[in-house]
Scaffold this active site. Structure first.
Site, PDB file in Angstrom:
ATOM      1  N   ASP A  67       8.135  -1.275   6.386  1.00  0.00           N
ATOM      2  CA  ASP A  67       8.838  -0.505   7.408  1.00  0.00           C
ATOM      3  C   ASP A  67       9.050   0.943   6.974  1.00  0.00           C
ATOM      4  O   ASP A  67       9.280   1.208   5.788  1.00  0.00           O
ATOM      5  CB  ASP A  67      10.198  -1.163   7.683  1.00  0.00           C
ATOM      6  N   HIS A  75       1.306   6.178   8.535  1.00  0.00           N
ATOM      7  CA  HIS A  75       0.522   4.941   8.430  1.00  0.00           C
ATOM      8  C   HIS A  75      -0.591   5.088   7.397  1.00  0.00           C
ATOM      9  O   HIS A  75      -0.877   4.150   6.647  1.00  0.00           O
ATOM     10  CB  HIS A  75      -0.057   4.571   9.794  1.00  0.00           C
ATOM     11  N   LEU A 108      -6.010 -13.878  -5.820  1.00  0.00           N
ATOM     12  CA  LEU A 108      -4.899 -13.527  -4.936  1.00  0.00           C
ATOM     13  C   LEU A 108      -5.354 -13.683  -3.503  1.00  0.00           C
ATOM     14  O   LEU A 108      -6.479 -13.281  -3.163  1.00  0.00           O
ATOM     15  CB  LEU A 108      -4.449 -12.088  -5.183  1.00  0.00           C
TER      16      LEU A 108
END
Length: 236
Positions: free
Chosen positions: A16, A33, A127
């Site tokens: 956020d 972004h 991962l």
């Protein structure tokens, strides 16, 4: 780097603050972004160093579709570039990419690039990077309930068959363990319709800094905080 003897198996992050980060600097929201993509790279590297098995990132919520069309289009373009640029890196790092959410709502070009990246990395094991895209937890839970009702109507189960374990098999995350640690940036104290079922017993760590300022040292700090806590799962 924190002690790796007690790290979470699965970390989920609400990324956020991109827009506010850009606003503070007099930049367009899109620049926030773009800057946030670097934080994704740092978190992936930190998880690899710590031996964390799953990293789920809240990349685009179902509510985000209500943003201005130009911003949504720019976000999809950024996602496509991320997939193009990071695919080779994920192969080198043995990272498997997968995604959850209403992926059919993504633009066709975005879906194609996402599918290609997931197929290419499908056999990687170190991962698993899970992107929550066009994702909303209430929708996910509603769809799970709807699928169980359908099975009951068609005679495949009775009400007594429904357990929490069965319900979980109908969620998007049916093949992913629940998060042990959930991190949120920007200081907001809410979970924003993210993995509501799955985070029932997750440890929460909130950072006041915006997502583009979040780096490896912050993830290490969150894991260190996690390692100091005693998880009781409702017991003593």
């Amino acid at each position: 780097m924190p002690d790796t003897s007690n790290v979470p198996r699965h970390v989920a992050i609400i990324m956020d603050g991109n827009g506010r980060w850009a606003k503070e600097r007099g930049l367009p929201r899109l620049e926030g972004h773009r800057a946030g993509a670097e934080s994704v790279r740092e978190c992936v590297e930190a998880c690899k160093q710590l031996g964390i098995e799953y990293l789920t990132l809240y990349a685009f919520s179902s509510e985000n579709w209500s943003r201005p069309p130009a911003e949504v289009s720019a976000l999809m373009t950024l996602l496509e570039r991320f997939l193009d640029q990071k695919a080779n890196e994920m192969m080198k790092q043995d990272v498997k990419l997968t995604a959850i959410g209403h992926l059919e709502r993504l633009p066709e070009k975005t879906r194609a690039k996402l599918s290609k990246a997931m197929e290419r990395t499908a056999n990687n094991q170190s991962l698993t990077l899970v992107l929550a895209l066009s994702y909303g937890s209430r929708e996910e839970i509603t769809e799970a309930a709807r699928s169980l009702v359908k099975d009951a109507v068609e005679g495949r189960l009775v009400p007594g068959d429904v357990t929490a374990e069965l319900f979980a098999t109908r969620l998007y995350t049916h093949d992913i363990p629940d998060p042990d640690l959930m991190i949120r940036t920007s200081g907001e104290m809410r979970v924003s319709n993210f993995l509501l079922w799955q985070i029932s017993y997750a440890e929460l760590v909130i950072f006041k800094k915006f997502w583009p300022d979040f780096g490896q040292s912050d993830l290490f700090e969150a894991v260190e905080e996690y390692s100091r806590r005693h998880r009781r799962f409702g017991g003593l």
